[in-house]
Scaffold this active site. Structure first.
Site, PDB file in Angstrom:
ATOM      1  N   ASN A  28       0.864  -1.176   0.000  1.00  0.00           N
ATOM      2  CA  ASN A  28       0.000   0.000   0.000  1.00  0.00           C
ATOM      3  C   ASN A  28       0.906   1.234   0.000  1.00  0.00           C
ATOM      4  O   ASN A  28       1.482   1.588   1.020  1.00  0.00           O
ATOM      5  CB  ASN A  28      -0.879  -0.046   1.267  1.00  0.00           C
ATOM      6  CG  ASN A  28      -1.697   1.209   1.460  1.00  0.00           C
ATOM      7  OD1 ASN A  28      -1.779   2.062   0.567  1.00  0.00           O
ATOM      8  ND2 ASN A  28      -2.315   1.333   2.622  1.00  0.00           N
ATOM      9  N   TRP A  29       1.014   1.848  -1.151  1.00  0.00           N
ATOM     10  CA  TRP A  29       1.941   2.992  -1.270  1.00  0.00           C
ATOM     11  C   TRP A  29       1.397   4.244  -0.583  1.00  0.00           C
ATOM     12  O   TRP A  29       2.132   5.221  -0.413  1.00  0.00           O
ATOM     13  CB  TRP A  29       2.198   3.315  -2.753  1.00  0.00           C
ATOM     14  CG  TRP A  29       3.036   2.308  -3.474  1.00  0.00           C
ATOM     15  CD1 TRP A  29       3.429   1.071  -3.026  1.00  0.00           C
ATOM     16  CD2 TRP A  29       3.596   2.456  -4.782  1.00  0.00           C
ATOM     17  NE1 TRP A  29       4.194   0.446  -3.981  1.00  0.00           N
ATOM     18  CE2 TRP A  29       4.315   1.276  -5.071  1.00  0.00           C
ATOM     19  CE3 TRP A  29       3.552   3.466  -5.746  1.00  0.00           C
ATOM     20  CZ2 TRP A  29       4.984   1.080  -6.279  1.00  0.00           C
ATOM     21  CZ3 TRP A  29       4.216   3.272  -6.947  1.00  0.00           C
ATOM     22  CH2 TRP A  29       4.934   2.088  -7.204  1.00  0.00           C
ATOM     23  N   LYS A  30       0.131   4.248  -0.254  1.00  0.00           N
ATOM     24  CA  LYS A  30      -0.507   5.439   0.327  1.00  0.00           C
ATOM     25  C   LYS A  30      -0.248   6.663  -0.581  1.00  0.00           C
ATOM     26  O   LYS A  30      -0.101   6.499  -1.782  1.00  0.00           O
ATOM     27  CB  LYS A  30      -0.030   5.666   1.762  1.00  0.00           C
ATOM     28  CG  LYS A  30      -0.155   4.384   2.593  1.00  0.00           C
ATOM     29  CD  LYS A  30       0.001   4.586   4.057  1.00  0.00           C
ATOM     30  CE  LYS A  30      -0.150   3.241   4.759  1.00  0.00           C
ATOM     31  NZ  LYS A  30      -0.058   3.339   6.200  1.00  0.00           N
TER      32      LYS A  30
ATOM     33  N   HIS B  15      -9.459   0.907   5.394  1.00  0.00           N
ATOM     34  CA  HIS B  15      -8.169   1.228   6.031  1.00  0.00           C
ATOM     35  C   HIS B  15      -8.404   2.249   7.141  1.00  0.00           C
ATOM     36  O   HIS B  15      -9.216   3.163   6.983  1.00  0.00           O
ATOM     37  CB  HIS B  15      -7.186   1.765   4.984  1.00  0.00           C
ATOM     38  CG  HIS B  15      -5.794   1.817   5.499  1.00  0.00           C
ATOM     39  ND1 HIS B  15      -5.369   2.798   6.361  1.00  0.00           N
ATOM     40  CD2 HIS B  15      -4.736   0.978   5.323  1.00  0.00           C
ATOM     41  CE1 HIS B  15      -4.098   2.567   6.686  1.00  0.00           C
ATOM     42  NE2 HIS B  15      -3.691   1.468   6.063  1.00  0.00           N
TER      43      HIS B  15
ATOM     44  N   GLU C  87      -6.783   4.746   8.064  1.00  0.00           N
ATOM     45  CA  GLU C  87      -6.572   6.154   7.692  1.00  0.00           C
ATOM     46  C   GLU C  87      -7.814   6.720   7.009  1.00  0.00           C
ATOM     47  O   GLU C  87      -8.142   7.902   7.165  1.00  0.00           O
ATOM     48  CB  GLU C  87      -5.337   6.266   6.780  1.00  0.00           C
ATOM     49  CG  GLU C  87      -4.059   6.062   7.586  1.00  0.00           C
ATOM     50  CD  GLU C  87      -2.898   5.455   6.813  1.00  0.00           C
ATOM     51  OE1 GLU C  87      -2.927   5.474   5.567  1.00  0.00           O
ATOM     52  OE2 GLU C  87      -1.971   4.946   7.463  1.00  0.00           O
TER      53      GLU C  87
ATOM     54  N   GLU D  39      -5.147  -5.000  10.769  1.00  0.00           N
ATOM     55  CA  GLU D  39      -4.147  -3.940  10.930  1.00  0.00           C
ATOM     56  C   GLU D  39      -4.410  -3.195  12.245  1.00  0.00           C
ATOM     57  O   GLU D  39      -5.212  -2.253  12.277  1.00  0.00           O
ATOM     58  CB  GLU D  39      -4.251  -2.943   9.772  1.00  0.00           C
ATOM     59  CG  GLU D  39      -3.953  -3.537   8.421  1.00  0.00           C
ATOM     60  CD  GLU D  39      -3.406  -2.479   7.464  1.00  0.00           C
ATOM     61  OE1 GLU D  39      -2.333  -2.699   6.908  1.00  0.00           O
ATOM     62  OE2 GLU D  39      -4.050  -1.424   7.312  1.00  0.00           O
TER      63      GLU D  39
ATOM     64  N   GLY E   1       2.587   2.293  10.760  1.00  0.00           N
ATOM     65  CA  GLY E   1       3.543   3.392  10.600  1.00  0.00           C
ATOM     66  C   GLY E   1       4.273   3.783  11.864  1.00  0.00           C
ATOM     67  O   GLY E   1       4.924   4.817  11.916  1.00  0.00           O
TER      68      GLY E   1
ATOM     69  N   SER F 198       3.555  -2.019  10.419  1.00  0.00           N
ATOM     70  CA  SER F 198       5.003  -2.106  10.641  1.00  0.00           C
ATOM     71  C   SER F 198       5.566  -3.496  10.351  1.00  0.00           C
ATOM     72  O   SER F 198       6.488  -3.956  11.031  1.00  0.00           O
ATOM     73  CB  SER F 198       5.357  -1.645  12.057  1.00  0.00           C
ATOM     74  OG  SER F 198       5.003  -0.288  12.223  1.00  0.00           O
TER      75      SER F 198
ATOM     76  N   GLY G 101       2.944  -1.105   4.276  1.00  0.00           N
ATOM     77  CA  GLY G 101       2.965   0.320   3.957  1.00  0.00           C
ATOM     78  C   GLY G 101       4.388   0.776   3.672  1.00  0.00           C
ATOM     79  O   GLY G 101       4.908   0.611   2.570  1.00  0.00           O
ATOM     80  N   GLY G 102       5.045   1.335   4.687  1.00  0.00           N
ATOM     81  CA  GLY G 102       6.375   1.922   4.526  1.00  0.00           C
ATOM     82  C   GLY G 102       7.367   1.014   3.802  1.00  0.00           C
ATOM     83  O   GLY G 102       8.086   1.464   2.898  1.00  0.00           O
TER      84      GLY G 102
HETATM   85  P1  PGA Z   1       2.929   0.327   7.637  1.00  0.00           P
HETATM   86  O1  PGA Z   1       1.463   0.515   7.025  1.00  0.00           O
HETATM   87  O2  PGA Z   1       3.480  -0.965   7.073  1.00  0.00           O
HETATM   88  O3  PGA Z   1       3.699   1.520   7.194  1.00  0.00           O
HETATM   89  O4  PGA Z   1       2.775   0.237   9.117  1.00  0.00           O
HETATM   90  C1  PGA Z   1       0.616  -0.585   6.816  1.00  0.00           C
HETATM   91  C2  PGA Z   1      -0.709  -0.111   6.261  1.00  0.00           C
HETATM   92  O5  PGA Z   1      -1.192   0.941   6.672  1.00  0.00           O
HETATM   93  O6  PGA Z   1      -1.303  -0.769   5.388  1.00  0.00           O
END
Ligand code: PGA
Length: 252
Positions: free
Chosen positions: A9-11, A97, A99, A169, A175, A215, A236-237
């Site tokens: 997930n590149w966000k 998600h 966010e 998640e 993050g 993470s 994500g990251g």
């Molecule tokens: P993260 O994000 O790996 O940066 O913690 C995961 C996500 O939000 O899908």
């Protein structure tokens, strides 16, 4: 057998040039010893979907969107419909998600509408659930996960639900560098599978892929993926670095 999936997930990250470079590097990374039984999914921002679909002609990864409108096409300025995603042959779309729940106020009702739109147009939802830190500290995590599933998904028919991929998640892990322990992840994944079994039967529960996100990185993926009920990751990251992303996918 349920699929093993590693989705990136590149966000809201990457310029067009960086996206191009990252896709190229991921393609290179997949050329060597990439496990045949792992499905790699890339979820870039909408504006790079076409670029990603071009790469996917040559490289064996699937593509997902990060969001979709709850509405069918029409006068909804700035929105992207499920039909549009489907017309680009996308396989997946992330829904629920944390966010989007937090910053865009997406309620269970809206999430259900989004899932219905995607199912109507043949795009598989990757549906996220997860508790906040205070929920976990108050011992409410099971209850929260259960209600997120029940409210947004458990109205689906059996055949509709068969197209859902789930992702656990924990919000406190996203993050933050604070990953759920393998035991914590397994405990919730097993719980989620038991809820799916109770609602849709044991066979469906065994067929549903449940990804872990929060993470997850090249160091901890192996232990997480070794858990019986962890079928991959939503990353994500670490999905923004080709080497890390590929090494996560090779962690099964
Ligand atoms: P993260 O994000 O790996 O940066 O913690 C995961 C996500 O939000 O899908």
């Amino acid at each position: 057998m349920r699929s093993k999936i590693v989705a990136g997930n590149w966000k809201m990250n990457q310029t067009f040039q960086n996206a191009d470079e990252l896709l190229y590097q991921i393609g290179e990374g997949m050329e060597k010893d990439f496990p045949q039984d792992v499905e790699l999914v890339i979820c870039p921002p909408f504006v790079y979907l076409e670029l990603a679909t071009d790469f996917a002609q040559e490289i064996e990864f699937k593509i997902g969107a990060q969001n979709v409108s709850q509405y069918d096409g029409g006068a909804y300025t700035g929105e992207i419909s499920a039909e549009m995603l489907s017309s680009m042959d996308l396989d997946y779309c992330i829904v629920g998600h944390s966010e989007r729940r937090k910053y865009f106020g997406e309620s269970a009702e809206v999430l259900t509408q989004k899932v219905n739109q995607l199912l109507e147009y043949g795009v598989q939802p990757i549906f996220c659930v997860g508790e906040q830190l205070e929920d976990r500290e108050a011992g409410k995590h099971f209850e929260i996960i259960k209600s997120q599933l029940q409210e947004a998904l458990f109205g689906l028919s059996q055949s509709e639900f068969a197209n859902i991929v789930l992702a656990y998640e924990p919000v406190w892990a996203i993050g933050t560098g604070k990953t759920a322990s393998p035991e914590q992840a397994q405990e919730i994944h097993a719980f989620i599978r038991s809820l799916v079994a109770a609602k849709y039967g044991e066979d469906q529960a065994q067929e549903t892929s449940i990804l872990y996100g929060g993470s997850c990185n090249a160091k901890n993926a192996k232990e997480l993926f070794a858990q019986t009920d962890v079928d991959g990751g939503l990353i994500g990251g670490a999905a923004l670095k080709a080497d890390d992303f590929i090494s996560i996918a090779k962690s099964f």
